[in-house]
Design an enzyme around this catalytic site. Structure first.
Site, PDB file in Angstrom:
ATOM      1  N   ASP A 114      34.458  44.896  53.440  1.00 47.18           N
ATOM      2  CA  ASP A 114      34.918  43.595  53.954  1.00 47.18           C
ATOM      3  C   ASP A 114      35.395  43.660  55.402  1.00 47.18           C
ATOM      4  OD1 ASP A 114      34.435  42.791  51.376  1.00 47.18           O
ATOM      5  OD2 ASP A 114      36.432  41.993  50.992  1.00 47.18           O
ATOM      6  N   CYS A 120      29.878  42.235  47.896  1.00 49.63           N
ATOM      7  CA  CYS A 120      29.696  43.687  47.854  1.00 49.63           C
ATOM      8  C   CYS A 120      28.685  44.217  46.839  1.00 49.63           C
ATOM      9  CB  CYS A 120      31.046  44.358  47.658  1.00 49.63           C
ATOM     10  SG  CYS A 120      32.183  43.474  46.590  1.00 49.63           S
ATOM     11  N   HIS A 122      30.937  49.973  42.137  1.00 50.18           N
ATOM     12  CA  HIS A 122      30.833  48.530  41.941  1.00 50.18           C
ATOM     13  C   HIS A 122      29.449  48.068  41.466  1.00 50.18           C
ATOM     14  CE1 HIS A 122      32.605  44.428  43.448  1.00 50.18           C
ATOM     15  NE2 HIS A 122      32.618  44.581  42.126  1.00 50.18           N
ATOM     16  N   HIS A 133      39.602  46.243  52.361  1.00 60.22           N
ATOM     17  CA  HIS A 133      39.678  45.304  51.237  1.00 60.22           C
ATOM     18  C   HIS A 133      41.109  45.196  50.718  1.00 60.22           C
ATOM     19  CE1 HIS A 133      38.683  43.372  47.415  1.00 60.22           C
ATOM     20  NE2 HIS A 133      37.402  43.316  47.752  1.00 60.22           N
ATOM     21  N   LYS A 140      33.175  35.949  54.160  1.00 60.36           N
ATOM     22  CA  LYS A 140      32.596  36.515  52.944  1.00 60.36           C
ATOM     23  C   LYS A 140      32.355  35.435  51.887  1.00 60.36           C
ATOM     24  CE  LYS A 140      34.138  39.629  49.216  1.00 60.36           C
ATOM     25  NZ  LYS A 140      35.208  40.564  48.820  1.00 60.36           N
TER      26      LYS A 140
END
Length: 458
Positions: free
Chosen positions: A44, A81, A136, A219, A311
């Site tokens: 981010d 992400c 992730h 983040h 984002k």
């Protein structure tokens, strides 16, 4: 007699030339060595969060890397992400795999095991492979990095975590090593840096390696040690100060990792790629259920200026992110404005690893020819589908489609070369270009799995 002498002399000259050519070819071949790959991913981090882009945040390590390498000013990724990481590791649009948003909560979604990933392809070429940091792409150990080609992995499975307790926002375990949850002390940035440095020192010069270092910084949640906060007392906004501290903390860690490469005599033949997974998040206002109410709101986080939005959207601030690539004596120094897509790295790396066997599922474009200061054109459009919008880029135009539940979608057309802040919608004044990009976008959209966003009108 003269004719015989001339013929003999010509034969000797030709033989010498042929022998020299063979020797030269042999020498050139011996000079071609498979490079190591070090991929560093910030989480981010926005366009205006690096001092090489004019930010008040100081990132001296990355400034130096940008100066010695090639700064990619038109690198495009996904608005969030999980899709960005899925596309990076497979070389294909994440929406083909049904990943259009962050994998969160206790979701069972994971990267499909039917695709050959970048680390799997490199392992077949005798590479060692390791992931340190954020995964992730599957929230359980059995869907972790080892299932997709990483020999070694360490870090966290979810999209975010407490920097010291190392638990996910709902309290679930997420910190692991090689497929097993573990408990240890320390700040995430320091632990990941230490792991990467140790991994580099364990390598030898004969077996190439692929190391993916995926930081959690910057983040949320932000939990920076005082030594990093003290560097930004001039920033009055406490949230922005903590964000800046996280960036500098990460930058310092990257410096340690690059020093390890240099100290271990690996820098000469290592491709170093730095990217952010997506653009910066504007703010964070957590509910009391997140992290048991431990954290208050962050009203000011990253900055994507002069790019538009944050984002999750498909505007430039979310999908056009800082990127630097360096490979000493192989890649130019300076800046490049050629358009690079996150799907391009897999085929590019495999080409550099001296193979012509690119998996048929890869849709990215080998981008070696684009990694130059000279202006060059890519052959494939850039198609990026998030969970809120889709976008299609064919230089110099970008089309954004926003679909709705009960009505037809909205379209916005921008010339992103002359209007990078996307202030002037050209959809009404350039109908021919609009229709063309709509057709290309719909063709790309039709290749996606129908399981995602089926409730929205096309």
């Amino acid at each position: 007699m003269l004719q015989l002498f001339t013929a003999a002399l010509l034969f000797l000259v030709l033989s010498a030339c042929q022998n020299k050519t063979k020797t030269d070819v042999t020498e050139d071949f011996q000079k071609v060595v498979k490079p190591n790959f070090l991929v560093i991913i910030a989480d981010d981090a926005g366009w205006n969060d690096f001092s090489f882009n004019g930010s008040e945040i100081k990132t001296p390590t990355l400034d130096s890397l940008a100066e010695s390498g090639l700064q990619l000013n038109r690198f495009y990724t996904y608005p969030t992400c999980s899709p960005a990481r899925a596309s990076f590791l497979t070389g294909r649009p994440a929406s083909r795999m049904g990943i259009v948003a962050p994998i969160s909560g206790r979701s069972e979604l994971s990267l499909p095991d039917s695709l050959k990933t970048l680390p799997q392809s490199l392992k077949a070429l005798n590479y060692k492979t390791a992931l340190m940091g954020k995964w992730h792409l599957g929230l359980k150990p059995e869907n972790g990095p080892e299932a997709y080609g990483f020999d070694t992995s360490y870090g966290f499975l979810h999209g975010q975590l407490d920097q010291y307790a190392h638990t996910y926002k709902n309290g679930d375990s997420t910190w692991y090593k090689n497929g097993k949850f573990i408990t240890e002390d320390g700040h995430v940035t320091d632990l990941l840096t230490n792991a990467a440095v140790n991994y580099i020192y364990e390598q030898n010069t004969t077996t190439p390696f692929y190391l993916q270092l995926a930081y959690s910084a910057p983040h949320i949640p932000l939990q920076e040690p005082q030594q990093w906060l003290e560097k930004y007392t001039v920033i009055k906004d406490s949230s922005r100060r903590a964000y800046a501290a996280a960036m500098s903390h990460m930058d310092s860690g990257i410096g340690r990792v690059l020093n390890a490469l240099n100290d271990h005599n690996l820098i000469e033949n290592t491709v170093v790629l730095f990217i952010s997974d997506n653009g910066a998040q504007q703010n964070w206002i957590p509910s009391n259920e997140l992290y048991a109410g431990k954290f208050g709101p962050n009203l000011t986080l990253g900055s994507n200026l002069p790019l538009r939005d944050f984002k999750t959207s498909n505007y430039e601030g979310a999908i056009r992110v800082p990127a630097i690539i360096s490979w000493k004596n192989h890649i130019e120094q300076g800046e490049s404005s050629n358009y690079i897509n996150v799907t391009d790295w897999m085929p590019t790396f495999l080409k550099w690893a001296l193979t012509t066997k690119i998996p048929v599922t890869v849709e990215g474009e080998p981008a070696q020819h684009l990694l130059k200061q000279t202006t060059l054109e890519r052959s494939k459009p850039i198609y990026l589908r998030g969970h809120l919008q889709e976008s299609l880029i064919i230089k110099p135009f970008k089309l954004i489609r926003t679909r709705h539940l009960e009505r037809a979608p909205d379209y916005a057309l921008y010339n992103i070369e002359i209007d990078p802040s996307e202030t002037k919608n050209l959809s009404l004044t350039n109908p021919i270009k609009l229709r063309y990009l709509q057709d290309v976008l719909k063709a790309e959209f039709s290749k996606d799995t129908p399981k995602v966003n089926v409730e929205l009108r096309n």
